[in-house]
Enzyme design. Structure first.
Site, short mmCIF file in Angstrom:
data_model
loop_
_atom_site.label_atom_id
_atom_site.label_comp_id
_atom_site.label_asym_id
_atom_site.label_seq_id
_atom_site.Cartn_x
_atom_site.Cartn_y
_atom_site.Cartn_z
N LYS A 276 -4.06 -34.67 -22.60
CA LYS A 276 -3.28 -34.39 -21.14
C LYS A 276 -2.56 -33.19 -21.02
CE LYS A 276 1.44 -35.94 -19.65
NZ LYS A 276 2.06 -36.92 -20.04
N ASP A 281 5.65 -31.86 -14.58
CA ASP A 281 5.96 -33.14 -14.43
C ASP A 281 7.03 -34.01 -13.68
OD1 ASP A 281 5.63 -36.09 -14.03
OD2 ASP A 281 5.80 -36.12 -15.74
N LYS A 288 12.25 -37.82 -12.05
CA LYS A 288 12.24 -37.72 -12.98
C LYS A 288 13.79 -37.36 -12.80
CE LYS A 288 8.71 -36.97 -16.43
NZ LYS A 288 8.76 -38.42 -16.39
N ASP A 299 4.94 -31.11 -21.00
CA ASP A 299 4.36 -32.50 -20.68
C ASP A 299 2.76 -32.34 -20.55
OD1 ASP A 299 3.64 -34.89 -20.55
OD2 ASP A 299 4.23 -35.03 -18.42
N ASP A 358 5.37 -41.83 -11.98
CA ASP A 358 5.49 -40.79 -12.99
C ASP A 358 5.07 -41.55 -14.60
OD1 ASP A 358 6.99 -39.46 -14.80
OD2 ASP A 358 8.47 -40.41 -14.96
N GLU A 360 1.71 -40.46 -14.09
CA GLU A 360 0.48 -40.01 -14.48
C GLU A 360 -0.30 -39.32 -15.02
OE1 GLU A 360 2.74 -37.46 -16.41
OE2 GLU A 360 3.67 -38.61 -14.81
N ARG A 362 -1.83 -41.27 -18.11
CA ARG A 362 -2.85 -41.79 -17.87
C ARG A 362 -3.66 -41.68 -16.67
NH1 ARG A 362 1.85 -46.98 -17.51
NH2 ARG A 362 2.76 -45.28 -19.04
#
Length: 510
Positions: A276, A281, A288, A299, A358, A360, A362
């Site tokens: 990933k 993010d 967030k 991230d 949030d 994102e 997956r």
């Protein structure tokens, strides 16, 4: 007129100076060392020095027992403790090894890291010349000592006009006659890969967007026989990567899909890695908290891990075919950002109802996993800072492992044990799978707050072809050290997962 300043970071090329680790070599004596690291363990209820040579005893002076003097200075066998003793011309550091002389490679890796990190933290008018003396007799122990020493020496290079001088001039590992140069070289390659992953993950997001990380990887790998292919936003749209495009759509810096391929002659097994790569993010429209936003540059730690591991695998010449995917995007808010409730079409045609922007990670992994099926891997492994739920379940130092078969779990856990990384297997239950259904699409991206790590894994498993061995590593906790440095682990980015992936490739090599 002011002279133009050189950029603090050039995203177009890999800068080896940012991860310039001290030279390390095998040595037969203490020589001109300024610092010597030994161990202190307990044996039959008594403290016992590990690695204390006759040279050190001689330097301590006639009538002075080195062990007794170190104990007086506070040395003890308790793990992670350290005490110092100044002898004529050299400082001795005794690191606690525990209550047994049966030392694992990880025991030695941690001790070397503690000793080197502590030595580097002591102010000195000149760089230190360190010798690590921990009686590493096997290749596995020697490699672990080299890894621990080099990982303990790592320090993020601040983004300032003047770089700090190196605190360590050299590291010597006192070795037995049976010591292998190959083990030392392997330790150096593995440690350097971990430190590269750390450095990329520590860099601020304004300096390392999707295209920047791609160029860093391309430059980093240029001297190795690793194929590099990149899909930009236009190629992603043409090929149908709807997940990556949706997540990256809100940013002014468009997404990328990086594909690497190491295919040595004679390789019989095919390992595919997916990492990933969310370079920042924000959480999108599910924004967030302010506290979380500050560290969301990390991230992309999964992408950093798979790229760095691929470099080490190729540098070591491991006889396994490795294909690596890094879906890289920046999750931001704008008029082009994807919304909760949107329906996205993944590379394999699966439609996904976006419940929470949030989630994102997956979504981009789904595209990459679906694409990875085309490579027909023997083993498919994804690595991601995926869920806070995994941190709540396992804490911040243990990663989550979820697989589609127990044999794969055993294979990954064995590699992690060799590498010295901690993972714990979590289940993907039929009840969790039943929550994937959506009223408006094939799948929903989220259900509720319960079992979040398991749901995310079940979602990812949908995109793995039937019959493919697959493992998911959730490194949300161990990828970023929120506490003080410990062992060979620094504060902030840790390079989690890199060593396990290399050990896994080693286990599959011809």
């Amino acid at each position: 007129m002011a002279t133009p300043q050189q950029p603090l970071f050039d995203s177009t090329r890999f800068d080896p100076g940012r991860t310039d680790l001290p030279p390390v070599e095998l040595v037969k004596s203490i020589g001109r060392a300024s610092d010597v690291i030994v161990g202190l363990a307990e044996s039959k209820g008594r403290p016992t020095l590990v690695g204390a040579t006759a040279e050190l005893e001689k330097l301590a002076g006639r009538g002075i027992q080195l062990l007794a003097t170190l104990v007086e200075q506070g040395a003890q066998s308790r793990v992670d403790t350290i005490a110092c003793l100044n002898l004529p011309g050299v400082r001795v550091l005794a690191v606690g090894l525990g209550d047994s002389l049966d030392l694992s490679p990880e025991d030695l890796r941690r001790a070397a890291g503690i000793g080197v990190r502590h030595t580097a933290s002591i102010a000195s008018p000149s760089p230190r010349r360190i010798v690590v003396s921990l009686e590493a007799s096997s290749d596995a122990q020697l490699q672990a000592v080299v890894e621990g020493a080099l990982l303990g020496s790592y320090d993020f290079v601040p983004l300032r006009r003047h770089r700090p001088t190196r605190a360590i001039e050299s590291i010597g590992v006192l070795s037995s006659p049976r010591a292998s140069q190959q083990a030392l070289d392997a330790g150096r390659s593995v440690a350097h890969a971990v430190c590269v992953a750390r450095d990329w993950t520590n860099l601020p997001a304004n300096l390392l967007g999707p295209s920047d990380l791609v160029e860093q990887a391309r430059s980093y790998l240029k001297d190795l026989r690793v194929g590099v292919d990149v899909l930009d936003e236009h190629a992603l749209a043409k090929a149908g990567f709807g997940g990556i495009l949706a997540v990256g759509g809100g940013s002014a810096r468009p997404p990328r899909l990086l594909r690497l391929d190491w295919h040595p002659r004679g390789a019989r097994k095919h390992l595919v890695l997916v990492g990933k790569g969310i370079t920042y993010d924000s959480g999108g429209y599910n924004l967030k908290s302010a506290e979380s936003l500050l560290t969301m540059k990390h991230d992309m730690a999964g992408a950093a891990a798979v790229i760095a591991a691929t470099h080490a695998i190729a540098e070591l010449g491991l006889g396994v075919h490795v294909t690596t995917y890094a879906p890289i995007a920046e999750s931001m808010i704008s008029g082009n950002a994807y919304r909760p409730g949107d329906v996205l079409t993944i590379y394999d045609g699966t439609t996904v109802e976006n419940i929470d922007s949030d989630c994102e990670g997956r979504i981009v992994l789904a595209d990459a996993l679906a694409r990875a099926n085309d490579d027909l891997p023997d083993l498919l492994v994804d690595v991601a800072t995926l869920t806070g739920a995994c941190m709540i379940a396992l804490g911040t130092r243990v990663g989550g492992l979820m697989t589609n078969e127990d044999a794969t779990a055993d294979q990954v856990l064995d590699a992690a044990e060799i590498a010295g990384e901690e993972f714990w297997q979590l289940p993907i239950t039929s009840q969790i799978r039943s929550q994937l259904s959506s009223e408006v699409a094939d799948l929903r991206s989220k259900k509720d707050k319960f079992g979040g790590a398991l749901f995310a894994a079940a979602f990812l498993q949908h995109f793995v072809a039937d019959g493919t061995s697959w493992a998911h590593l959730d490194i949300a906790g161990p990828a970023w050290n929120r506490e003080a440095a410990h062992g060979y682990v620094p504060t902030h980015a840790t390079g989690a997962g890199v060593r396990t992936l290399i050990a896994l490739a080693q286990s599959m090599a011809s």
